[in-house]
Design a protein around this motif. Structure first.
Motif, PDB file in Angstrom:
ATOM      1  N   ARG A  14      54.428 -23.306  33.352  1.00  0.00           N
ATOM      2  CA  ARG A  14      52.969 -23.398  33.383  1.00  0.00           C
ATOM      3  C   ARG A  14      52.353 -22.009  33.534  1.00  0.00           C
ATOM      4  O   ARG A  14      51.841 -21.463  32.586  1.00  0.00           O
ATOM      5  N   ASP A  15      52.478 -21.377  34.701  1.00  0.00           N
ATOM      6  CA  ASP A  15      51.868 -20.046  34.859  1.00  0.00           C
ATOM      7  C   ASP A  15      52.618 -19.054  33.973  1.00  0.00           C
ATOM      8  O   ASP A  15      52.015 -18.162  33.361  1.00  0.00           O
ATOM      9  N   GLY A  16      53.957 -19.208  33.898  1.00  0.00           N
ATOM     10  CA  GLY A  16      54.754 -18.319  33.043  1.00  0.00           C
ATOM     11  C   GLY A  16      54.288 -18.401  31.608  1.00  0.00           C
ATOM     12  O   GLY A  16      54.194 -17.401  30.899  1.00  0.00           O
ATOM     13  N   CYS A 204      51.752 -16.205  44.647  1.00  0.00           N
ATOM     14  CA  CYS A 204      51.260 -14.823  44.633  1.00  0.00           C
ATOM     15  C   CYS A 204      51.458 -14.171  43.272  1.00  0.00           C
ATOM     16  O   CYS A 204      52.521 -14.272  42.665  1.00  0.00           O
ATOM     17  N   HIS A 205      50.416 -13.474  42.847  1.00  0.00           N
ATOM     18  CA  HIS A 205      50.500 -12.709  41.594  1.00  0.00           C
ATOM     19  C   HIS A 205      50.827 -11.252  41.904  1.00  0.00           C
ATOM     20  O   HIS A 205      50.648 -10.779  43.021  1.00  0.00           O
ATOM     21  N   ASN A 206      51.301 -10.574  40.866  1.00  0.00           N
ATOM     22  CA  ASN A 206      51.979  -9.301  41.084  1.00  0.00           C
ATOM     23  C   ASN A 206      51.179  -8.074  40.666  1.00  0.00           C
ATOM     24  O   ASN A 206      51.756  -7.040  40.348  1.00  0.00           O
ATOM     25  N   GLY A 238      52.300 -10.947  36.252  1.00  0.00           N
ATOM     26  CA  GLY A 238      53.264 -11.999  36.553  1.00  0.00           C
ATOM     27  C   GLY A 238      53.126 -12.601  37.941  1.00  0.00           C
ATOM     28  O   GLY A 238      52.225 -12.270  38.717  1.00  0.00           O
ATOM     29  N   ASN A 239      54.056 -13.519  38.225  1.00  0.00           N
ATOM     30  CA  ASN A 239      54.102 -14.229  39.511  1.00  0.00           C
ATOM     31  C   ASN A 239      55.267 -13.672  40.331  1.00  0.00           C
ATOM     32  O   ASN A 239      56.080 -12.900  39.822  1.00  0.00           O
ATOM     33  N   ALA A 240      55.389 -14.165  41.561  1.00  0.00           N
ATOM     34  CA  ALA A 240      56.553 -13.794  42.382  1.00  0.00           C
ATOM     35  C   ALA A 240      57.806 -14.265  41.647  1.00  0.00           C
ATOM     36  O   ALA A 240      57.825 -15.357  41.077  1.00  0.00           O
TER      37      ALA A 240
HETATM   38 ZN    ZN Z   1      48.783 -18.352  39.106  1.00  0.00          ZN
END
Ligand code: ZN
Ligand code: KIV
Length: 515
Positions: A14-16, A204-206, A238-240
Protein backbone atom coordinates in the motif's frame (compact mmCIF):
# COMPACT_ATOMS: atom_id res chain seq x y z
CA UNK A 1 12.19 -12.06 31.25
CA UNK A 2 9.11 -12.79 29.12
CA UNK A 3 8.81 -10.46 26.18
CA UNK A 4 5.77 -8.73 24.74
CA UNK A 5 4.80 -9.29 21.13
CA UNK A 6 5.68 -6.53 18.67
CA UNK A 7 3.18 -6.62 15.81
CA UNK A 8 4.83 -6.24 12.41
CA UNK A 9 2.45 -4.49 10.02
CA UNK A 10 3.80 -4.51 6.49
CA UNK A 11 2.58 -1.81 4.12
CA UNK A 12 4.79 -2.55 1.10
CA UNK A 13 1.70 -3.27 -0.99
CA UNK A 14 0.00 0.00 0.00
CA UNK A 15 2.38 2.78 1.12
CA UNK A 16 5.23 1.07 -0.78
CA UNK A 17 3.11 1.11 -3.90
CA UNK A 18 2.71 4.88 -3.54
CA UNK A 19 6.38 5.27 -4.59
CA UNK A 20 6.61 6.76 -8.10
CA UNK A 21 6.13 4.04 -10.69
CA UNK A 22 5.99 1.20 -8.15
CA UNK A 23 2.47 0.09 -8.97
CA UNK A 24 2.15 -3.69 -9.10
CA UNK A 25 -0.16 -6.09 -10.84
CA UNK A 26 -2.55 -8.37 -8.93
CA UNK A 27 -0.30 -11.34 -9.62
CA UNK A 28 2.81 -9.51 -8.40
CA UNK A 29 1.03 -8.39 -5.24
CA UNK A 30 -0.10 -11.93 -4.54
CA UNK A 31 3.45 -13.17 -4.87
CA UNK A 32 4.72 -10.56 -2.43
CA UNK A 33 1.85 -11.26 -0.03
CA UNK A 34 2.73 -14.96 -0.03
CA UNK A 35 6.35 -14.12 0.74
CA UNK A 36 5.23 -11.83 3.60
CA UNK A 37 3.11 -14.65 4.98
CA UNK A 38 6.07 -17.03 4.70
CA UNK A 39 8.07 -14.46 6.66
CA UNK A 40 5.29 -14.49 9.31
CA UNK A 41 4.35 -10.85 9.07
CA UNK A 42 1.39 -10.27 11.42
CA UNK A 43 -0.57 -7.82 9.26
CA UNK A 44 -0.34 -7.29 5.49
CA UNK A 45 -1.79 -3.98 4.32
CA UNK A 46 -2.77 -5.21 0.87
CA UNK A 47 -3.86 -1.89 -0.63
CA UNK A 48 -6.44 0.87 -0.70
CA UNK A 49 -9.64 -0.77 -1.94
CA UNK A 50 -11.35 2.45 -3.07
CA UNK A 51 -8.39 3.49 -5.26
CA UNK A 52 -9.52 1.50 -8.30
CA UNK A 53 -11.22 -1.75 -9.28
CA UNK A 54 -7.76 -3.24 -9.81
CA UNK A 55 -6.76 -2.42 -6.22
CA UNK A 56 -10.02 -3.85 -4.92
CA UNK A 57 -9.48 -7.12 -6.85
CA UNK A 58 -5.90 -7.41 -5.63
CA UNK A 59 -6.93 -7.04 -1.98
CA UNK A 60 -9.70 -9.57 -2.45
CA UNK A 61 -7.35 -12.12 -4.05
CA UNK A 62 -4.87 -11.64 -1.21
CA UNK A 63 -7.68 -12.02 1.34
CA UNK A 64 -8.66 -15.31 -0.34
CA UNK A 65 -5.11 -16.66 -0.54
CA UNK A 66 -3.53 -15.67 2.78
CA UNK A 67 -4.49 -17.72 5.86
CA UNK A 68 -1.86 -16.93 8.51
CA UNK A 69 -1.44 -13.15 8.38
CA UNK A 70 -4.21 -10.60 8.90
CA UNK A 71 -5.13 -8.91 5.61
CA UNK A 72 -5.91 -5.22 5.82
CA UNK A 73 -7.25 -2.52 3.50
CA UNK A 74 -6.76 1.20 3.96
CA UNK A 75 -9.83 3.46 3.78
CA UNK A 76 -10.30 7.19 4.21
CA UNK A 77 -12.81 8.02 6.92
CA UNK A 78 -15.80 8.04 4.60
CA UNK A 79 -18.59 5.55 4.09
CA UNK A 80 -17.80 4.60 0.50
CA UNK A 81 -14.11 3.89 1.17
CA UNK A 82 -14.93 1.85 4.25
CA UNK A 83 -17.57 -0.25 2.54
CA UNK A 84 -15.16 -0.95 -0.36
CA UNK A 85 -12.49 -1.98 2.16
CA UNK A 86 -14.99 -4.14 4.06
CA UNK A 87 -16.04 -5.97 0.88
CA UNK A 88 -12.45 -6.44 -0.25
CA UNK A 89 -11.33 -8.11 2.99
CA UNK A 90 -14.49 -10.21 3.40
CA UNK A 91 -12.87 -13.53 2.36
CA UNK A 92 -9.92 -13.08 4.75
CA UNK A 93 -9.30 -15.54 7.59
CA UNK A 94 -8.50 -12.45 9.67
CA UNK A 95 -9.40 -9.10 8.12
CA UNK A 96 -8.69 -5.56 9.27
CA UNK A 97 -9.95 -2.14 8.14
CA UNK A 98 -7.48 0.70 8.60
CA UNK A 99 -9.23 4.04 8.45
CA UNK A 100 -7.58 7.44 8.74
CA UNK A 101 -8.19 11.16 8.82
CA UNK A 102 -5.74 14.03 9.13
CA UNK A 103 -5.42 15.73 12.52
CA UNK A 104 -2.73 18.41 12.12
CA UNK A 105 -3.91 22.04 11.92
CA UNK A 106 -2.40 22.46 8.46
CA UNK A 107 -4.06 19.32 7.05
CA UNK A 108 -7.45 19.98 8.67
CA UNK A 109 -7.55 23.57 7.50
CA UNK A 110 -5.89 23.44 4.08
CA UNK A 111 -6.56 19.91 2.85
CA UNK A 112 -9.75 18.73 4.53
CA UNK A 113 -11.27 22.17 5.09
CA UNK A 114 -12.90 20.78 8.22
CA UNK A 115 -13.03 22.00 11.80
CA UNK A 116 -11.48 19.85 14.55
CA UNK A 117 -15.01 19.01 15.80
CA UNK A 118 -16.02 17.79 12.35
CA UNK A 119 -12.85 15.68 12.13
CA UNK A 120 -13.62 13.96 15.44
CA UNK A 121 -17.22 13.34 14.39
CA UNK A 122 -16.14 11.87 11.03
CA UNK A 123 -13.56 9.62 12.69
CA UNK A 124 -16.12 8.22 15.13
CA UNK A 125 -18.59 7.56 12.31
CA UNK A 126 -15.84 5.82 10.33
CA UNK A 127 -15.15 3.40 13.16
CA UNK A 128 -18.86 2.58 13.31
CA UNK A 129 -19.05 1.78 9.56
CA UNK A 130 -15.87 -0.31 9.76
CA UNK A 131 -17.17 -2.34 12.69
CA UNK A 132 -20.07 -3.53 10.55
CA UNK A 133 -17.44 -5.64 8.75
CA UNK A 134 -14.86 -6.56 11.38
CA UNK A 135 -13.92 -5.99 15.00
CA UNK A 136 -10.33 -5.51 13.93
CA UNK A 137 -10.40 -1.78 13.20
CA UNK A 138 -7.33 0.43 13.14
CA UNK A 139 -7.48 4.22 13.30
CA UNK A 140 -4.70 6.54 12.11
CA UNK A 141 -4.38 10.23 12.80
CA UNK A 142 -2.64 11.32 9.61
CA UNK A 143 0.19 13.81 10.24
CA UNK A 144 0.04 13.03 13.97
CA UNK A 145 3.71 14.04 14.11
CA UNK A 146 2.65 17.67 13.51
CA UNK A 147 -0.66 17.53 15.40
CA UNK A 148 -1.48 19.10 18.77
CA UNK A 149 -1.16 16.58 21.60
CA UNK A 150 -4.41 17.72 23.25
CA UNK A 151 -6.31 17.17 20.02
CA UNK A 152 -4.72 13.75 19.51
CA UNK A 153 -5.77 12.76 23.04
CA UNK A 154 -9.31 13.91 22.33
CA UNK A 155 -9.75 12.11 19.01
CA UNK A 156 -8.05 8.91 20.22
CA UNK A 157 -10.29 8.77 23.29
CA UNK A 158 -13.37 9.01 21.07
CA UNK A 159 -12.28 6.40 18.50
CA UNK A 160 -11.32 3.97 21.27
CA UNK A 161 -14.81 4.42 22.76
CA UNK A 162 -16.23 3.77 19.28
CA UNK A 163 -14.37 0.45 19.11
CA UNK A 164 -10.98 1.00 17.40
CA UNK A 165 -8.56 -1.72 18.49
CA UNK A 166 -5.30 -0.30 17.14
CA UNK A 167 -4.33 3.35 17.35
CA UNK A 168 -1.72 4.40 14.84
CA UNK A 169 0.43 7.51 15.21
CA UNK A 170 1.94 8.38 11.84
CA UNK A 171 4.83 10.76 11.32
CA UNK A 172 3.47 11.29 7.83
CA UNK A 173 6.04 13.82 6.67
CA UNK A 174 9.04 12.41 8.57
CA UNK A 175 9.45 15.55 10.67
CA UNK A 176 10.01 14.11 14.14
CA UNK A 177 13.21 13.31 16.00
CA UNK A 178 13.59 10.11 18.03
CA UNK A 179 13.40 11.53 21.59
CA UNK A 180 10.50 13.76 20.63
CA UNK A 181 8.56 11.00 18.91
CA UNK A 182 9.22 8.53 21.72
CA UNK A 183 7.98 11.03 24.28
CA UNK A 184 4.85 11.74 22.19
CA UNK A 185 4.01 8.03 22.34
CA UNK A 186 4.64 7.88 26.09
CA UNK A 187 2.44 10.96 26.66
CA UNK A 188 -0.41 9.54 24.59
CA UNK A 189 -0.31 6.20 26.39
CA UNK A 190 -0.29 7.99 29.75
CA UNK A 191 -3.03 10.48 28.94
CA UNK A 192 -5.59 8.83 26.65
CA UNK A 193 -8.43 7.16 28.60
CA UNK A 194 -8.71 3.53 27.44
CA UNK A 195 -5.09 3.47 26.23
CA UNK A 196 -4.55 0.11 27.91
CA UNK A 197 -7.30 -1.50 25.81
CA UNK A 198 -5.64 -0.88 22.44
CA UNK A 199 -2.42 -1.63 20.62
CA UNK A 200 -0.36 1.52 20.03
CA UNK A 201 1.19 1.65 16.61
CA UNK A 202 3.63 3.89 14.76
CA UNK A 203 4.09 4.64 11.07
CA UNK A 204 7.18 6.70 10.32
CA UNK A 205 8.38 8.22 7.07
CA UNK A 206 12.01 8.68 6.27
CA UNK A 207 12.32 12.28 5.06
CA UNK A 208 15.12 12.99 7.55
CA UNK A 209 16.46 9.44 7.46
CA UNK A 210 14.94 8.81 10.92
CA UNK A 211 12.03 6.48 10.21
CA UNK A 212 13.62 3.42 11.83
CA UNK A 213 15.11 5.43 14.72
CA UNK A 214 11.74 7.06 15.42
CA UNK A 215 9.92 3.71 15.27
CA UNK A 216 12.39 2.12 17.68
CA UNK A 217 12.19 5.07 20.07
CA UNK A 218 8.41 4.62 20.07
CA UNK A 219 8.73 0.90 20.80
CA UNK A 220 10.87 1.71 23.83
CA UNK A 221 8.06 4.00 25.02
CA UNK A 222 5.26 1.46 24.63
CA UNK A 223 4.33 1.15 20.94
CA UNK A 224 3.53 -2.49 20.17
CA UNK A 225 2.96 -2.31 16.42
CA UNK A 226 5.38 -0.94 13.82
CA UNK A 227 4.23 -0.17 10.30
CA UNK A 228 7.03 -0.70 7.84
CA UNK A 229 7.95 -1.82 4.33
CA UNK A 230 10.43 -4.16 2.72
CA UNK A 231 13.56 -2.23 1.66
CA UNK A 232 12.00 0.91 3.22
CA UNK A 233 9.95 1.45 0.06
CA UNK A 234 7.28 4.15 0.29
CA UNK A 235 6.17 7.70 -0.44
CA UNK A 236 9.05 10.14 -1.06
CA UNK A 237 12.03 8.95 1.06
CA UNK A 238 10.08 5.86 2.06
CA UNK A 239 8.82 4.21 5.24
CA UNK A 240 10.66 2.55 8.12
CA UNK A 241 12.36 -0.50 6.74
CA UNK A 242 10.97 -3.79 8.03
CA UNK A 243 14.30 -5.59 7.97
CA UNK A 244 16.03 -2.88 10.02
CA UNK A 245 13.29 -2.71 12.65
CA UNK A 246 13.10 -6.49 13.01
CA UNK A 247 16.85 -7.01 13.20
CA UNK A 248 17.38 -4.10 15.61
CA UNK A 249 14.83 -5.55 18.03
CA UNK A 250 16.36 -9.00 17.69
CA UNK A 251 20.03 -7.98 17.82
CA UNK A 252 19.49 -5.61 20.75
CA UNK A 253 17.29 -7.97 22.74
CA UNK A 254 19.11 -6.57 25.78
CA UNK A 255 17.38 -3.20 25.21
CA UNK A 256 13.97 -4.03 23.76
CA UNK A 257 11.27 -5.63 25.93
CA UNK A 258 9.59 -7.08 22.82
CA UNK A 259 10.04 -9.77 20.19
CA UNK A 260 8.58 -10.33 16.74
CA UNK A 261 7.31 -13.51 15.10
CA UNK A 262 9.30 -12.83 11.92
CA UNK A 263 11.25 -15.65 10.29
CA UNK A 264 14.32 -13.55 9.54
CA UNK A 265 15.73 -16.05 7.04
CA UNK A 266 12.99 -14.90 4.66
CA UNK A 267 14.17 -11.27 4.74
CA UNK A 268 16.67 -11.34 1.86
CA UNK A 269 14.37 -13.33 -0.46
CA UNK A 270 11.58 -10.81 0.32
CA UNK A 271 13.90 -7.89 -0.35
CA UNK A 272 14.93 -9.31 -3.71
CA UNK A 273 11.39 -10.08 -4.72
CA UNK A 274 10.17 -6.56 -3.91
CA UNK A 275 13.10 -4.99 -5.71
CA UNK A 276 12.53 -7.17 -8.75
CA UNK A 277 8.80 -6.51 -8.92
CA UNK A 278 8.93 -2.74 -8.32
CA UNK A 279 12.14 -1.99 -10.18
CA UNK A 280 13.54 -0.21 -7.11
CA UNK A 281 17.14 -1.43 -6.74
CA UNK A 282 18.57 -1.92 -3.25
CA UNK A 283 21.58 0.30 -2.60
CA UNK A 284 24.69 -1.86 -1.97
CA UNK A 285 25.36 -0.34 1.44
CA UNK A 286 21.75 -0.69 2.67
CA UNK A 287 21.66 -2.27 6.14
CA UNK A 288 20.75 -5.99 6.27
CA UNK A 289 19.77 -6.45 2.62
CA UNK A 290 22.41 -4.45 0.66
CA UNK A 291 24.96 -6.50 -1.28
CA UNK A 292 27.76 -5.14 0.93
CA UNK A 293 25.93 -5.45 4.25
CA UNK A 294 28.06 -8.43 5.27
CA UNK A 295 31.10 -7.88 3.02
CA UNK A 296 34.40 -7.03 4.70
CA UNK A 297 36.76 -5.13 2.42
CA UNK A 298 39.49 -3.96 4.72
CA UNK A 299 42.26 -6.42 5.51
CA UNK A 300 42.03 -5.70 9.25
CA UNK A 301 38.31 -6.50 9.25
CA UNK A 302 38.78 -9.65 7.18
CA UNK A 303 41.50 -10.84 9.49
CA UNK A 304 39.34 -10.16 12.55
CA UNK A 305 36.30 -11.93 11.12
CA UNK A 306 38.37 -14.97 10.18
CA UNK A 307 39.79 -15.19 13.70
CA UNK A 308 36.50 -14.59 15.44
CA UNK A 309 33.37 -13.62 13.58
CA UNK A 310 31.91 -11.39 16.29
CA UNK A 311 34.90 -9.01 16.09
CA UNK A 312 33.18 -7.16 13.25
CA UNK A 313 29.80 -8.83 12.78
CA UNK A 314 26.79 -8.22 15.00
CA UNK A 315 24.48 -10.45 12.96
CA UNK A 316 25.01 -13.55 10.88
CA UNK A 317 24.39 -13.21 7.15
CA UNK A 318 22.67 -16.61 7.02
CA UNK A 319 20.23 -15.55 9.77
CA UNK A 320 18.69 -12.93 7.47
CA UNK A 321 18.61 -15.20 4.45
CA UNK A 322 21.88 -14.50 2.66
CA UNK A 323 22.97 -17.64 0.88
CA UNK A 324 19.37 -18.78 0.71
CA UNK A 325 19.20 -18.25 -3.05
CA UNK A 326 19.18 -21.85 -4.07
CA UNK A 327 20.44 -23.35 -7.25
CA UNK A 328 17.04 -24.73 -8.06
CA UNK A 329 16.91 -26.08 -11.53
CA UNK A 330 19.10 -26.77 -14.55
CA UNK A 331 19.00 -27.81 -18.17
CA UNK A 332 17.93 -31.35 -17.34
CA UNK A 333 15.14 -30.47 -14.90
CA UNK A 334 11.74 -31.71 -15.96
CA UNK A 335 8.33 -30.11 -16.09
CA UNK A 336 7.28 -31.51 -12.70
CA UNK A 337 10.34 -30.14 -10.94
CA UNK A 338 9.66 -26.77 -12.59
CA UNK A 339 6.01 -26.80 -11.50
CA UNK A 340 6.92 -27.87 -7.95
CA UNK A 341 9.46 -25.06 -7.53
CA UNK A 342 6.96 -22.47 -8.74
CA UNK A 343 4.49 -23.78 -6.17
CA UNK A 344 7.09 -23.57 -3.41
CA UNK A 345 7.74 -19.96 -4.41
CA UNK A 346 4.02 -19.21 -4.26
CA UNK A 347 3.89 -18.36 -7.97
CA UNK A 348 0.45 -18.98 -9.40
CA UNK A 349 0.19 -20.48 -12.87
CA UNK A 350 -3.16 -19.69 -14.43
CA UNK A 351 -3.45 -22.73 -16.74
CA UNK A 352 -1.65 -25.80 -18.13
CA UNK A 353 -1.13 -23.78 -21.29
CA UNK A 354 0.68 -21.06 -19.36
CA UNK A 355 2.76 -23.69 -17.57
CA UNK A 356 3.79 -25.24 -20.92
CA UNK A 357 4.70 -21.85 -22.31
CA UNK A 358 6.68 -20.90 -19.21
CA UNK A 359 8.43 -24.27 -19.21
CA UNK A 360 9.49 -23.82 -22.84
CA UNK A 361 10.96 -20.40 -21.94
CA UNK A 362 12.67 -21.90 -18.92
CA UNK A 363 14.33 -24.48 -21.21
CA UNK A 364 15.51 -21.70 -23.55
CA UNK A 365 16.96 -19.84 -20.56
CA UNK A 366 18.62 -23.00 -19.20
CA UNK A 367 20.34 -23.44 -22.59
CA UNK A 368 21.90 -20.01 -22.28
CA UNK A 369 22.50 -20.08 -18.56
CA UNK A 370 23.14 -23.46 -17.00
CA UNK A 371 22.13 -22.73 -13.43
CA UNK A 372 18.68 -21.33 -12.75
CA UNK A 373 18.03 -19.63 -9.41
CA UNK A 374 14.80 -18.57 -7.69
CA UNK A 375 15.39 -14.99 -8.87
CA UNK A 376 15.52 -16.19 -12.48
CA UNK A 377 12.19 -17.93 -12.03
CA UNK A 378 10.62 -14.82 -10.54
CA UNK A 379 11.84 -12.73 -13.50
CA UNK A 380 10.64 -15.30 -16.00
CA UNK A 381 7.23 -15.58 -14.40
CA UNK A 382 6.84 -11.80 -14.15
CA UNK A 383 7.20 -11.76 -17.93
CA UNK A 384 4.72 -14.61 -18.28
CA UNK A 385 2.14 -12.82 -16.16
CA UNK A 386 1.84 -10.06 -18.77
CA UNK A 387 -1.40 -10.81 -20.61
CA UNK A 388 -1.88 -10.08 -24.34
CA UNK A 389 -4.32 -7.31 -23.32
CA UNK A 390 -1.47 -5.58 -21.46
CA UNK A 391 0.87 -5.94 -24.44
CA UNK A 392 -0.02 -3.31 -27.00
CA UNK A 393 3.67 -3.15 -27.90
CA UNK A 394 5.76 -6.30 -28.08
CA UNK A 395 9.34 -7.01 -29.13
CA UNK A 396 9.36 -9.73 -31.80
CA UNK A 397 12.99 -9.62 -32.98
CA UNK A 398 16.08 -7.48 -32.72
CA UNK A 399 19.38 -7.02 -34.52
CA UNK A 400 21.86 -4.67 -32.93
CA UNK A 401 25.21 -3.61 -34.37
CA UNK A 402 27.93 -2.18 -32.19
CA UNK A 403 31.54 -1.94 -33.32
CA UNK A 404 34.49 0.24 -32.29
CA UNK A 405 34.53 3.38 -34.44
CA UNK A 406 31.07 2.71 -35.94
CA UNK A 407 27.74 4.34 -35.07
CA UNK A 408 25.64 1.80 -33.09
CA UNK A 409 22.52 0.68 -34.86
CA UNK A 410 19.36 -1.15 -33.73
CA UNK A 411 16.91 -2.81 -36.11
CA UNK A 412 13.79 -4.02 -34.32
CA UNK A 413 10.64 -5.84 -35.29
CA UNK A 414 7.77 -4.87 -33.02
CA UNK A 415 4.16 -5.86 -32.77
CA UNK A 416 2.03 -2.74 -32.35
CA UNK A 417 -1.60 -3.51 -31.54
CA UNK A 418 -1.16 -6.83 -33.37
CA UNK A 419 0.45 -5.38 -36.55
CA UNK A 420 4.09 -6.12 -37.34
CA UNK A 421 6.33 -3.05 -37.72
CA UNK A 422 10.02 -2.91 -38.62
CA UNK A 423 12.08 0.04 -37.46
CA UNK A 424 15.74 1.11 -37.37
CA UNK A 425 17.64 3.78 -35.54
CA UNK A 426 21.17 4.79 -34.65
CA UNK A 427 22.14 6.04 -31.21
CA UNK A 428 25.03 6.94 -28.95
CA UNK A 429 25.14 3.29 -27.85
CA UNK A 430 23.15 0.16 -28.63
CA UNK A 431 20.63 0.78 -25.82
CA UNK A 432 20.10 4.38 -26.94
CA UNK A 433 19.64 3.16 -30.53
CA UNK A 434 17.06 0.56 -29.42
CA UNK A 435 15.10 3.11 -27.33
CA UNK A 436 15.12 5.61 -30.21
CA UNK A 437 13.85 2.93 -32.58
CA UNK A 438 10.99 2.06 -30.22
CA UNK A 439 10.15 5.74 -29.70
CA UNK A 440 10.01 6.28 -33.49
CA UNK A 441 7.09 3.88 -33.52
CA UNK A 442 5.42 4.69 -30.19
CA UNK A 443 5.85 8.49 -30.34
CA UNK A 444 4.97 8.51 -26.64
CA UNK A 445 6.71 11.80 -25.95
CA UNK A 446 7.54 10.49 -22.49
CA UNK A 447 10.61 11.46 -20.52
CA UNK A 448 13.11 8.82 -19.43
CA UNK A 449 13.58 9.35 -15.67
CA UNK A 450 15.62 6.27 -14.86
CA UNK A 451 17.52 3.53 -16.61
CA UNK A 452 19.17 0.94 -14.40
CA UNK A 453 20.70 -2.48 -14.98
CA UNK A 454 21.25 -5.09 -12.27
CA UNK A 455 22.58 -8.61 -12.52
CA UNK A 456 19.85 -10.87 -11.09
CA UNK A 457 22.34 -13.45 -9.89
CA UNK A 458 26.14 -13.71 -9.94
CA UNK A 459 28.36 -14.69 -12.89
CA UNK A 460 28.73 -13.24 -16.39
CA UNK A 461 25.98 -15.54 -17.68
CA UNK A 462 23.51 -13.92 -15.24
CA UNK A 463 20.35 -12.35 -16.56
CA UNK A 464 20.49 -8.58 -16.58
CA UNK A 465 17.41 -7.01 -15.10
CA UNK A 466 16.64 -3.57 -16.46
CA UNK A 467 14.33 -0.95 -14.99
CA UNK A 468 13.10 1.95 -17.07
CA UNK A 469 11.07 4.74 -15.48
CA UNK A 470 9.08 6.98 -17.81
CA UNK A 471 7.01 10.03 -17.05
CA UNK A 472 4.26 11.39 -19.19
CA UNK A 473 2.23 14.34 -17.89
CA UNK A 474 1.24 13.44 -14.33
CA UNK A 475 1.94 9.74 -14.69
CA UNK A 476 5.10 7.88 -13.79
CA UNK A 477 5.54 4.20 -14.66
CA UNK A 478 8.28 1.63 -14.21
CA UNK A 479 8.97 -1.07 -16.75
CA UNK A 480 11.10 -4.17 -16.22
CA UNK A 481 12.77 -6.58 -18.57
CA UNK A 482 15.16 -9.46 -17.95
CA UNK A 483 17.36 -11.36 -20.36
CA UNK A 484 20.89 -12.70 -20.57
CA UNK A 485 21.35 -10.10 -23.35
CA UNK A 486 21.08 -6.67 -21.71
CA UNK A 487 20.13 -4.90 -24.96
CA UNK A 488 17.11 -7.17 -25.24
CA UNK A 489 16.38 -6.74 -21.51
CA UNK A 490 16.53 -2.95 -22.02
CA UNK A 491 14.20 -2.99 -25.02
CA UNK A 492 11.75 -5.21 -23.11
CA UNK A 493 11.85 -2.87 -20.11
CA UNK A 494 11.17 0.20 -22.28
CA UNK A 495 8.29 -1.59 -24.00
CA UNK A 496 6.91 -2.78 -20.66
CA UNK A 497 6.86 0.83 -19.41
CA UNK A 498 5.14 1.99 -22.62
CA UNK A 499 2.49 -0.71 -22.19
CA UNK A 500 1.83 0.50 -18.66
CA UNK A 501 1.44 4.06 -19.94
CA UNK A 502 -0.81 2.77 -22.70
CA UNK A 503 -3.06 0.92 -20.22
CA UNK A 504 -4.12 4.32 -18.84
CA UNK A 505 -4.99 2.79 -15.46
CA UNK A 506 -5.65 5.66 -13.08
CA UNK A 507 -5.71 5.19 -9.31
CA UNK A 508 -6.81 7.46 -6.53
CA UNK A 509 -4.10 8.58 -4.15
CA UNK A 510 -5.52 8.01 -0.64
CA UNK A 511 -3.66 10.94 0.90
CA UNK A 512 -4.15 13.36 -1.97
CA UNK A 513 -7.91 13.58 -1.64
CA UNK A 514 -10.35 14.96 0.85
CA UNK A 515 -12.70 12.67 2.78
ZN1 ZN B 1 2.51 6.59 5.09
O1 KIV C 1 1.83 8.32 6.21
C1 KIV C 1 0.66 8.24 6.60
O2 KIV C 1 0.15 9.04 7.37
C2 KIV C 1 -0.13 7.13 6.06
C3 KIV C 1 -1.46 6.94 6.71
C4 KIV C 1 -2.51 6.67 5.70
C5 KIV C 1 -1.35 5.87 7.74
O3 KIV C 1 0.30 6.40 5.20
Amino acid sequence: MSKEHLVIFDTTLRDGEQSPGASMTREEKLRIARQLERMRVDVIEAGFAAASNGDFDSIRSIAEAIRESTVCSLARANENDIRRAGEAIRPAAQGRIHTFIATSPIHMEKKLRMTPDQVVEQAVKAIGWAREYTDDVEFSAEDAGRSEVDFLCRIFEQVIKAGAKTINVPDTVGYNLPEQFGSLIRTLIERVPGADKVVWSVHCHNDLGLAVANSLAAVRMGARQVECTINGLGERAGNASLEEVVMAVRTRADIFPVETHIDATQIVPASRLVSQVTGYPVQPNKAIVGANAFAHESGIHQDGVLKHRETYEIMRAEDVGWGANKLVLGKLSGRNAFRARLQELGIEVASEEQLNHAFARFKELADKKHEIFDEDLHALMSDEAVTPADEYYKLLASRVHSETGEVPLAALTLSVGGAEVKVESSGSGPVDAAFKAIEQVAKSGSELLLYSVNAITTGTDAQGEVTVRLSHGERVVNGQGADTDIIIASAKAYINALNRLHSNAVRLDPQGETV
